[in-house]
Design an enzyme around this catalytic site. Structure first.
Site, PDB file in Angstrom:
ATOM      1  N   ASP A   8      -2.380 -52.208  17.442  1.00  0.00           N
ATOM      2  CA  ASP A   8      -1.363 -52.367  18.470  1.00  0.00           C
ATOM      3  C   ASP A   8      -1.567 -53.791  19.019  1.00  0.00           C
ATOM      4  OD1 ASP A   8       0.501 -51.711  20.567  1.00  0.00           O
ATOM      5  OD2 ASP A   8      -1.214 -51.454  21.892  1.00  0.00           O
ATOM      6  N   LEU A   9      -0.578 -54.333  19.705  1.00  0.00           N
ATOM      7  CA  LEU A   9      -0.707 -55.716  20.193  1.00  0.00           C
ATOM      8  C   LEU A   9      -1.075 -55.777  21.679  1.00  0.00           C
ATOM      9  CD1 LEU A   9      -0.295 -58.803  19.733  1.00  0.00           C
ATOM     10  CD2 LEU A   9       2.117 -58.448  20.259  1.00  0.00           C
ATOM     11  N   ASP A  10      -0.136 -55.293  22.517  1.00  0.00           N
ATOM     12  CA  ASP A  10      -0.332 -55.386  23.969  1.00  0.00           C
ATOM     13  C   ASP A  10      -1.486 -54.478  24.409  1.00  0.00           C
ATOM     14  OD1 ASP A  10       2.234 -56.918  24.998  1.00  0.00           O
ATOM     15  OD2 ASP A  10       2.901 -55.533  23.451  1.00  0.00           O
ATOM     16  N   THR A  16      -1.107 -58.524  27.881  1.00  0.00           N
ATOM     17  CA  THR A  16       0.213 -58.956  28.347  1.00  0.00           C
ATOM     18  C   THR A  16       0.713 -58.071  29.485  1.00  0.00           C
ATOM     19  OG1 THR A  16       1.013 -57.647  26.513  1.00  0.00           O
ATOM     20  CG2 THR A  16       1.092 -60.033  26.237  1.00  0.00           C
ATOM     21  N   LYS A  44       2.765 -48.741  29.767  1.00  0.00           N
ATOM     22  CA  LYS A  44       1.985 -49.226  28.619  1.00  0.00           C
ATOM     23  C   LYS A  44       2.368 -48.481  27.341  1.00  0.00           C
ATOM     24  CE  LYS A  44      -1.900 -51.244  30.989  1.00  0.00           C
ATOM     25  NZ  LYS A  44      -3.285 -51.160  31.391  1.00  0.00           N
ATOM     26  N   GLY A  45       2.676 -49.231  26.316  1.00  0.00           N
ATOM     27  CA  GLY A  45       3.008 -48.628  25.024  1.00  0.00           C
ATOM     28  C   GLY A  45       4.426 -48.093  24.952  1.00  0.00           C
ATOM     29  N   ARG A  48      10.945 -51.179  25.757  1.00  0.00           N
ATOM     30  CA  ARG A  48      11.558 -51.915  26.864  1.00  0.00           C
ATOM     31  C   ARG A  48      12.567 -51.057  27.633  1.00  0.00           C
ATOM     32  NH1 ARG A  48      14.214 -57.385  25.095  1.00  0.00           N
ATOM     33  NH2 ARG A  48      12.218 -57.463  24.019  1.00  0.00           N
ATOM     34  N   SER A 113       3.314 -52.569  16.617  1.00  0.00           N
ATOM     35  CA  SER A 113       3.597 -52.703  18.050  1.00  0.00           C
ATOM     36  C   SER A 113       5.052 -52.380  18.366  1.00  0.00           C
ATOM     37  CB  SER A 113       3.301 -54.141  18.479  1.00  0.00           C
ATOM     38  OG  SER A 113       3.865 -54.411  19.747  1.00  0.00           O
ATOM     39  N   ALA A 114       5.289 -51.877  19.579  1.00  0.00           N
ATOM     40  CA  ALA A 114       6.658 -51.603  20.020  1.00  0.00           C
ATOM     41  C   ALA A 114       7.360 -52.867  20.475  1.00  0.00           C
ATOM     42  CB  ALA A 114       6.618 -50.607  21.171  1.00  0.00           C
ATOM     43  N   SER A 115       6.611 -53.946  20.649  1.00  0.00           N
ATOM     44  CA  SER A 115       7.198 -55.150  21.261  1.00  0.00           C
ATOM     45  C   SER A 115       8.056 -55.975  20.315  1.00  0.00           C
ATOM     46  CB  SER A 115       6.087 -56.042  21.816  1.00  0.00           C
ATOM     47  OG  SER A 115       6.648 -57.264  22.264  1.00  0.00           O
ATOM     48  N   ASN A 117       8.747 -58.874  21.057  1.00  0.00           N
ATOM     49  CA  ASN A 117       8.221 -60.235  21.221  1.00  0.00           C
ATOM     50  C   ASN A 117       6.945 -60.467  20.413  1.00  0.00           C
ATOM     51  OD1 ASN A 117      10.094 -61.361  23.275  1.00  0.00           O
ATOM     52  ND2 ASN A 117       9.341 -59.656  24.495  1.00  0.00           N
ATOM     53  N   LYS A 144       6.731 -44.863  19.789  1.00  0.00           N
ATOM     54  CA  LYS A 144       5.518 -44.052  19.871  1.00  0.00           C
ATOM     55  C   LYS A 144       5.735 -43.004  20.969  1.00  0.00           C
ATOM     56  CE  LYS A 144       2.825 -48.226  18.851  1.00  0.00           C
ATOM     57  NZ  LYS A 144       1.931 -49.267  19.362  1.00  0.00           N
ATOM     58  N   GLU A 168      -5.668 -48.628  19.361  1.00  0.00           N
ATOM     59  CA  GLU A 168      -4.633 -48.406  20.368  1.00  0.00           C
ATOM     60  C   GLU A 168      -5.195 -48.307  21.779  1.00  0.00           C
ATOM     61  OE1 GLU A 168      -1.742 -47.966  21.604  1.00  0.00           O
ATOM     62  OE2 GLU A 168      -0.429 -48.117  19.884  1.00  0.00           O
ATOM     63  N   ASP A 169      -4.440 -48.815  22.764  1.00  0.00           N
ATOM     64  CA  ASP A 169      -4.884 -48.703  24.161  1.00  0.00           C
ATOM     65  C   ASP A 169      -4.041 -47.716  24.953  1.00  0.00           C
ATOM     66  OD1 ASP A 169      -2.591 -50.461  24.149  1.00  0.00           O
ATOM     67  OD2 ASP A 169      -3.071 -50.866  26.245  1.00  0.00           O
TER      68      ASP A 169
HETATM   69  C1  G6P Z   1       4.396 -52.695  24.222  1.00  0.00           C
HETATM   70  C2  G6P Z   1       3.957 -52.738  25.680  1.00  0.00           C
HETATM   71  C3  G6P Z   1       5.054 -52.184  26.573  1.00  0.00           C
HETATM   72  C4  G6P Z   1       6.370 -52.886  26.289  1.00  0.00           C
HETATM   73  C5  G6P Z   1       6.766 -52.716  24.830  1.00  0.00           C
HETATM   74  C6  G6P Z   1       8.051 -53.447  24.476  1.00  0.00           C
HETATM   75  O1  G6P Z   1       4.356 -51.379  23.769  1.00  0.00           O
HETATM   76  O2  G6P Z   1       2.777 -52.004  25.871  1.00  0.00           O
HETATM   77  O3  G6P Z   1       4.661 -52.357  27.902  1.00  0.00           O
HETATM   78  O4  G6P Z   1       7.390 -52.368  27.113  1.00  0.00           O
HETATM   79  O5  G6P Z   1       5.710 -53.232  24.022  1.00  0.00           O
HETATM   80  O6  G6P Z   1       7.850 -54.818  24.603  1.00  0.00           O
HETATM   81  P1  G6P Z   1       8.971 -55.938  24.567  1.00  0.00           P
HETATM   82  O7  G6P Z   1       8.175 -57.212  24.452  1.00  0.00           O
HETATM   83  O8  G6P Z   1       9.802 -55.685  23.330  1.00  0.00           O
HETATM   84  O9  G6P Z   1       9.759 -55.825  25.800  1.00  0.00           O
HETATM   85 MG    MG Z   2      -0.682 -51.283  23.806  1.00  0.00          MG
END
Ligand code: G6P
Ligand code: MG
Length: 223
Positions: A8-10, A16, A44-45, A48, A113-115, A117, A144, A168-169
């Site tokens: 996982d990233l964040d 972040t 967390k996790g 958006r 990762s879900a992000s 970014n 997730k 994973e956190d």
């Molecule tokens: C991760 C973070 C979440 C965040 C999600 C989406 O899972 O833990 O806090 O909302 O990514 O990130 P994004 O950068 O796409 O808004």
């Molecule tokens: Mg995370």
């Protein structure tokens, strides 16, 4: 046998959460309510749009889908203004060393990762080159605890789920790993991440030998 590690990233590779918090807090203030650090844990996790739903639930407010998209976009612009200034020093301690050790041992590495970014963050901390495969919020449809993000990572690597270890956190992420039939290491506190196969506080002092030690015990999802 461990053939791949999926990260996982964040909260695992970088912290972040503090930037997400600043950006969500600014949006909450604009909408006229307070968003506190304790509530940030709930995001967390979480994707958006789901994070925005939780935020609005805290504020007791309702908006149309179109208004929500505009709010999420605004939050993201503020968030990006912080992460685009990130430097490699913000990588969590021990992460680059552990990734390098995995590479030296021929273990495949993926990001899950879900992000949306993720590519920018990996680029800013100069770790893009360490990952054989990146699966992020841009390439998945299910959040997730759905296992999609990790199963896609394993598939792209060409490794069976049972030979993958997830780091994973977040509780939702650990559930996702278990739903994928993967071994899972929690990053954080055991009292919160009890569902993981085992929990470590971070990657400082962590080695592949320590990861391999509990094997070949079956992961919890098999028990
Ligand atoms: C991760 C973070 C979440 C965040 C999600 C989406 O899972 O833990 O806090 O909302 O990514 O990130 P994004 O950068 O796409 O808004
Ligand atoms: Mg995370």
């Amino acid at each position: 046998m461990i053939e791949a590690c999926i990260f996982d990233l964040d909260g695992v590779i970088v912290d972040t959460a503090k930037y997400h918090f600043i950006a969500w807090k600014a949006l909450a203030e604009e909408l006229g309510f307070e968003f506190i650090l304790d509530d940030n844990e709930r995001l967390k996790g979480v994707s958006r749009m789901k994070s925005l739903d939780i935020l609005l639930e805290i504020g007791g407010l309702q908006f149309s889908e179109q208004q929500k998209l505009a709010m999420a976009e605004k939050k993201n612009m503020l968030y990006v203004s912080y992460i685009e200034k990130m430097t490699p020093e913000e990588t969590l301690p021990g992460v680059p060393e552990f990734l390098q050790e995995l590479r030296n041992k021929g273990i495949k590495i993926a990001l899950g990762s879900a992000s949306k970014n993720s590519p920018m963050i990996l680029d800013r901390i100069q770790l893009s080159g360490m990952f054989d495969v990146v699966v992020d919020g841009n390439s998945i449809t299910e959040a997730k605890p759905n296992p999609e993000v990790f199963l896609k990572g394993a598939e792209k690597l060409g490794i069976l789920p049972e030979n993958c270890v997830v780091f994973e956190d977040a509780i939702a992420g650990i559930e996702a790993a278990r739903n994928a039939g993967m071994y899972c290491v929690g990053i954080g506190k055991p009292e919160i991440l009890g569902m993981a196969d085992f929990v470590i506080p971070g990657f400082e002092e962590f080695t592949f030998e320590k990861l391999e030690a509990p094997f070949p015990f079956p992961p919890k999802w098999k028990a």
